[in-house]
Enzyme design. Structure first.
Site, PDB file in Angstrom:
ATOM      1  N   SER A  58       0.826  -1.215   0.000  1.00  5.27           N
ATOM      2  CA  SER A  58       0.000   0.000   0.000  1.00  5.27           C
ATOM      3  C   SER A  58       0.853   1.255   0.000  1.00  5.27           C
ATOM      4  O   SER A  58       0.338   2.349  -0.234  1.00  5.27           O
ATOM      5  CB  SER A  58      -0.909   0.012   1.235  1.00  5.27           C
ATOM      6  OG  SER A  58      -0.135   0.042   2.421  1.00  5.27           O
TER       7      SER A  58
ATOM      8  N   HIS B 268      -2.515  -3.017  -5.736  1.00  3.24           N
ATOM      9  CA  HIS B 268      -2.966  -2.610  -4.405  1.00  3.24           C
ATOM     10  C   HIS B 268      -4.482  -2.727  -4.282  1.00  3.24           C
ATOM     11  O   HIS B 268      -5.223  -1.859  -4.730  1.00  3.24           O
ATOM     12  CB  HIS B 268      -2.506  -1.175  -4.118  1.00  3.24           C
ATOM     13  CG  HIS B 268      -2.949  -0.660  -2.793  1.00  3.24           C
ATOM     14  ND1 HIS B 268      -3.225   0.674  -2.545  1.00  3.24           N
ATOM     15  CD2 HIS B 268      -3.185  -1.303  -1.613  1.00  3.24           C
ATOM     16  CE1 HIS B 268      -3.605   0.819  -1.294  1.00  3.24           C
ATOM     17  NE2 HIS B 268      -3.592  -0.357  -0.706  1.00  3.24           N
TER      18      HIS B 268
ATOM     19  N   GLU C  75      -5.371  -0.271  -7.346  1.00  5.12           N
ATOM     20  CA  GLU C  75      -4.305   0.504  -7.974  1.00  5.12           C
ATOM     21  C   GLU C  75      -3.294  -0.470  -8.579  1.00  5.12           C
ATOM     22  O   GLU C  75      -2.778  -1.351  -7.880  1.00  5.12           O
ATOM     23  CB  GLU C  75      -3.620   1.402  -6.940  1.00  5.12           C
ATOM     24  CG  GLU C  75      -4.530   2.506  -6.420  1.00  5.12           C
ATOM     25  CD  GLU C  75      -3.900   3.338  -5.314  1.00  5.12           C
ATOM     26  OE1 GLU C  75      -4.040   4.572  -5.351  1.00  5.12           O
ATOM     27  OE2 GLU C  75      -3.279   2.750  -4.402  1.00  5.12           O
TER      28      GLU C  75
ATOM     29  N   ASN D 111      -3.580   6.615  -0.847  1.00 11.71           N
ATOM     30  CA  ASN D 111      -2.937   6.793   0.448  1.00 11.71           C
ATOM     31  C   ASN D 111      -2.128   8.079   0.531  1.00 11.71           C
ATOM     32  O   ASN D 111      -2.039   8.704   1.581  1.00 11.71           O
ATOM     33  CB  ASN D 111      -2.039   5.596   0.777  1.00 11.71           C
ATOM     34  CG  ASN D 111      -2.839   4.417   1.292  1.00 11.71           C
ATOM     35  OD1 ASN D 111      -4.028   4.539   1.583  1.00 11.71           O
ATOM     36  ND2 ASN D 111      -2.206   3.261   1.397  1.00 11.71           N
TER      37      ASN D 111
END
Length: 527
Positions: A123, A144, A156, A194
């Site tokens: 991540s 991800h 992702e 993130n």
């Protein structure tokens, strides 16, 4: 295989909550799955994750018992890495430690076919750092998934400078075939979701630590005022504060952007072992029912106040409509302000606001609360110009059609005045939260730097507008994406607030990015 060819047999290494969720998604998609764990005990835990997750779907009527059995039968569980030898794709989903992931990939390099694609579900770590330790860096991708993997739609897909386009295209096609939305991007710490999310979460922690506002008021402001599904502290506790710290440290190590330098209060809680929901205490305590954020709430039902509104324009109109809905009497001429409980300045610029409020202060009764709404300027400067600064607070409605009112007390605000303001606004049907006299109050001070980060990402060409918006709506549960939000809220408003924040803090990351300034100058939206 061609770039359009599907993967038929997929390995998953690590069957914790995330790995088991990925295995379930793959098996639901009809693929043969090989699930690998380090020992029999861990393997049985992984089996339990799979059985419980699919069992819940059966109980909710989303899956039949026969379909559950078919899904579970597609997953072969093993502790032997050699069983991955016939897989077309292997996804690593072990804990976020670079040394551990490198160790796993070294083993995969030995046992997997030369044409197999290897993926990491990191991540925040560098996919390139993992890829270069293998003998096949051109076939290493990041993939991800978001937790819980069976539910969340975003994936992702990360390409390094070494990854073959064919490998990326095949993984993205697989993700799409599983009913997910792939967002293909480059290898930057935190990727899209993130990197944007944790800058905001970390800033909220810093806001709390500085004494700008309380935990509950910040959480309430971001749910009631910004429309987010949960406040930043509730979300960090849910994610796990140790995970938050790990992600921030990974992003900061690459970017050196102080927005990602972990707040001391976050680091302190992690050191103390207070990691959020999973330990029973983090920013909140979860030992007793009903300990979640509640905010200051609206006041109990009372007669609506008499409100004076000075100024003309959209904000004045929105305030008048708010008062009408609450059944409050409105006065909008200086001669009628003497009977008002609350006088609100609603001018369109700072100079006009100062003149209007100064005149209103002379006409209003001695115990009236005077409210400044100008977000771009300092409340204390406006308050001192009235001649009665003890009666002045800042009031901001992040969404004039919404239910949240932010109240900023200055160093000159008299005792009890902010409480009276909260009570009066509560009688208008608003939920009041408190903060200090700082640019952006709470909502805009947290919202616009996050939107600025998204605009920087767009301006750099790292991801397009649709991908950025999809990352935050599908990956983080936001009601709208940041690029859509910027166009909805107004680029000129974003630039005004960001310039005020930058002038106040001199923090480089808070200066509006060139793309925003350029579009404001051109008078054009981002899309």
């Amino acid at each position: 295989m061609s770039s359009e060819g599907s993967f038929s047999r997929v390995g998953v290494v690590g069957l914790g909550t995330m790995g088991a969720g990925i295995a379930e998604v793959l098996a639901r998609g009809g693929l043969a799955v090989v699930g690998v764990e380090v020992n029999r005990e861990a393997l049985e835990r992984g089996r339990g994750h799979l059985e419980r997750s699919t069992g819940r779907a059966v109980k909710r009527g989303r899956l039949t018992a026969d379909a559950q059995r078919e899904i579970l039968d597609r997953v072969a569980l093993t502790t032997d890495f050699a069983d991955l030898g016939d897989c077309d794709l292997v996804i690593e989903a072990v804990p976020e430690r670079l040394d551990l992931k490198r160790k796993v990939f070294a083993e995969l390099d030995k046992v997997c076919r030369e044409d197999a694609v290897l993926a990491t579900n990191t991540s925040s770590l560098s996919v390139t750092d993992i890829a270069v330790t293998t003998g096949r860096p051109s076939k290493i991708v990041g993939v991800h998934f978001f937790n819980p993997a069976p539910v969340m739609k975003l994936v992702e897909v990360i390409a390094t400078v070494l990854t073959e386009p064919d490998a990326v295209a095949r993984v993205a096609a697989l993700v799409r075939g599983l009913g997910k939305t792939p967002v293909t991007i480059g290898d930057r710490a935190g990727f899209v979701a993130n990197r944007l999310l944790f800058g905001y979460l970390n800033q909220a922690a810093g806001m709390l630590e500085s004494g700008h506002a309380t935990r509950d008021d910040i959480d309430t402001a971001m749910t009631a005022g910004a429309g987010l599904p949960m406040g930043p502290f509730t979300l960090m506790d849910l994610i796990g504060l140790d995970t938050c710290l790990e992600v921030l440290e990974a992003i900061y190590a690459e970017s050196r952007d102080r927005r990602h330098a972990a707040s001391p209060v976050l680091r302190e809680l992690v050191t103390a072992g207070l990691l959020g929901r999973k330990t029973g205490r983090g920013f909140y305590s979860y030992e007793k029912a009903g300990s979640d954020a509640s905010g200051s709430g609206a006041a109990a039902a009372e007669e609506p106040p008499v409100v004076g509104i000075v100024g003309v324009g959209p904000l004045a109109d929105a305030l008048a409509a708010l008062c009408d809905r609450a059944g409050a009497s409105v006065r909008d001429s200086a001669a009628d302000l003497a009977g008002c409980d609350l006088v609100i300045e609603a001018a369109e610029d700072t100079e006009a606001a100062r003149a209007l409020l100064s005149a209103a202060a002379q006409a209003a009764k001695p115990d009236a609360v005077l409210a400044v709404t100008s977000v771009g300027g300092s409340v204390i400067e406006q308050a001192m110009a009235t001649g009665r600064p003890a009666d002045v607070v800042g009031v901001h409605l992040p969404d004039p059609a919404g239910t949240l009112a932010e109240i900023a007390a200055t160093v000159a605000t008299g005792p009890g005045v902010a409480d009276r303001a909260a009570g009066l606004l509560g009688r208008l049907g608003l939920t009041a939260v408190r903060c200090r006299d700082r640019a952006g109050f709470i909502v805009d001070a947290l919202r616009f730097p996050y939107l600025n980060d998204a605009a920087a990402m767009l301006g750099a060409g790292y991801a397009d507008a649709d991908s950025i918006d999809a990352a935050m709506t599908l990956g983080c549960g936001y009601p709208t994406g940041p690029i859509a939000d910027l166009d909805r809220l107004g680029l000129d408003r974003a630039v005004t607030v960001l310039r005020a924040l930058h002038a106040e803090t001199r923090e480089p990351a808070l200066a509006p990015v060139p793309l925003l300034v350029e579009h404001v100058t051109a008078g054009s939206p981002l899309r």
